[in-house]
Design a protein around this motif. Structure first.
Motif, mmCIF file in Angstrom:
data_model
loop_
_atom_site.group_PDB
_atom_site.id
_atom_site.type_symbol
_atom_site.label_atom_id
_atom_site.label_comp_id
_atom_site.label_asym_id
_atom_site.label_seq_id
_atom_site.Cartn_x
_atom_site.Cartn_y
_atom_site.Cartn_z
ATOM 1 N N ARG A 65 9.455 -4.430 5.298
ATOM 2 C CA ARG A 65 10.723 -4.289 4.566
ATOM 3 C C ARG A 65 11.785 -5.261 5.077
ATOM 4 O O ARG A 65 12.588 -5.767 4.304
ATOM 5 C CB ARG A 65 11.269 -2.850 4.683
ATOM 6 N N PRO B 187 12.884 -3.363 -4.186
ATOM 7 C CA PRO B 187 11.545 -3.208 -4.751
ATOM 8 C C PRO B 187 11.258 -1.791 -5.237
ATOM 9 O O PRO B 187 11.634 -0.813 -4.588
ATOM 10 C CB PRO B 187 10.621 -3.592 -3.594
ATOM 11 N N VAL C 71 4.527 -5.008 -7.434
ATOM 12 C CA VAL C 71 4.771 -4.040 -6.371
ATOM 13 C C VAL C 71 3.959 -2.787 -6.699
ATOM 14 O O VAL C 71 4.101 -2.209 -7.775
ATOM 15 C CB VAL C 71 6.277 -3.687 -6.263
ATOM 16 N N VAL D 119 5.772 1.333 -2.062
ATOM 17 C CA VAL D 119 7.006 1.092 -1.314
ATOM 18 C C VAL D 119 7.201 2.257 -0.354
ATOM 19 O O VAL D 119 7.099 3.416 -0.752
ATOM 20 C CB VAL D 119 8.235 1.009 -2.262
ATOM 21 N N ILE E 207 6.439 -2.972 1.848
ATOM 22 C CA ILE E 207 6.093 -2.891 0.431
ATOM 23 C C ILE E 207 4.696 -3.495 0.295
ATOM 24 O O ILE E 207 4.317 -4.380 1.068
ATOM 25 C CB ILE E 207 7.120 -3.601 -0.491
#
Length: 142
Positions: free
Chosen positions: A82, A91, A111, A114, A119
Motif C-alpha cells: 500500500r 484502489p 485490482v 485490497v 493491493i
C-alpha cells in the motif's frame, strides 16, 4: 474463387462472444477488421479460422483458450505494498489501472484484492482462460 491464405491481407466482420453469450467485441457498425493472415498479429485460433475462407463466406468457430489468450497465469498476479500506491489513487476491487512495463509500455491491470497491507493486481489479459466464440464473415481478400 480464391481462398484466404497466409500472407493475404483480409477484411472480416466479426462478433466475439463468451460461452455465456455475452458479446465482448464486434465490428458491427464499424469498418471491417483488416489484418494479414499468418503475420502473428491475431490470436492463433482466429487466424486459423479465416484461413481457407472465401469472400462472402460466414462461419461460427469456438476457439479454445490456449489458441486465444491462454490460460490465466498465477505469475501474472502482483502484490503491491500500500505504501507504494500513489496517494492520488484509492484502489477498489474491479478498478482498472495501467502500470508501466519493463520497456516503458503501458500494461493494463485489474485490482482484484485490497487490504491494509497491499493491493493485488491481475495482469492477465481480461479474456485469459476463456474459450471464445466468433461469428466471422470474410469481406475481402486483397
Amino acid at each position: 474463387m480464391s481462398l484466404a491464405s497466409k500472407g493475404n491481407s483480409v477484411k472480416v466482420h466479426y462478433t466475439g462472444k463468451l460461452k455465456s453469450g455475452i458479446v465482448f467485441d464486434s465490428s458491427e457498425n464499424r469498418e471491417p477488421l483488416q489484418f494479414t493472415l499468418g503475420d502473428g498479429n491475431m490470436i492463433k485460433g482466429f487466424d486459423a479460422a479465416v484461413h481457407g475462407m472465401q469472400v462472402g463466406e460466414a462461419k461460427s468457430v469456438t476457439i479454445p483458450s490456449d489458441e486465444a489468450y491462454g490460460e490465466k497465469r498465477d505469475d501474472m498476479m502482483v502484490d503491491i505494498p500500500r505504501a507504494e500506491v500513489p496517494a492520488n489513487i484509492s484502489p477498489e476491487v474491479g478498478m482498472d489501472l495501467t502500470l508501466q512495463g519493463p520497456q516503458g509500455q503501458p500494461m493494463p491491470v485489474k485490482v482484484v484484492a485490497v487490504d491494509e497491507e497491499k493491493i493485488t493486481l491481475d495482469a492477465n489479459h481480461p479474456l485469459a482462460g476463456e474459450d471464445l466464440i466468433f461469428d466471422i464473415t470474410l469481406v475481402e481478400i486483397a
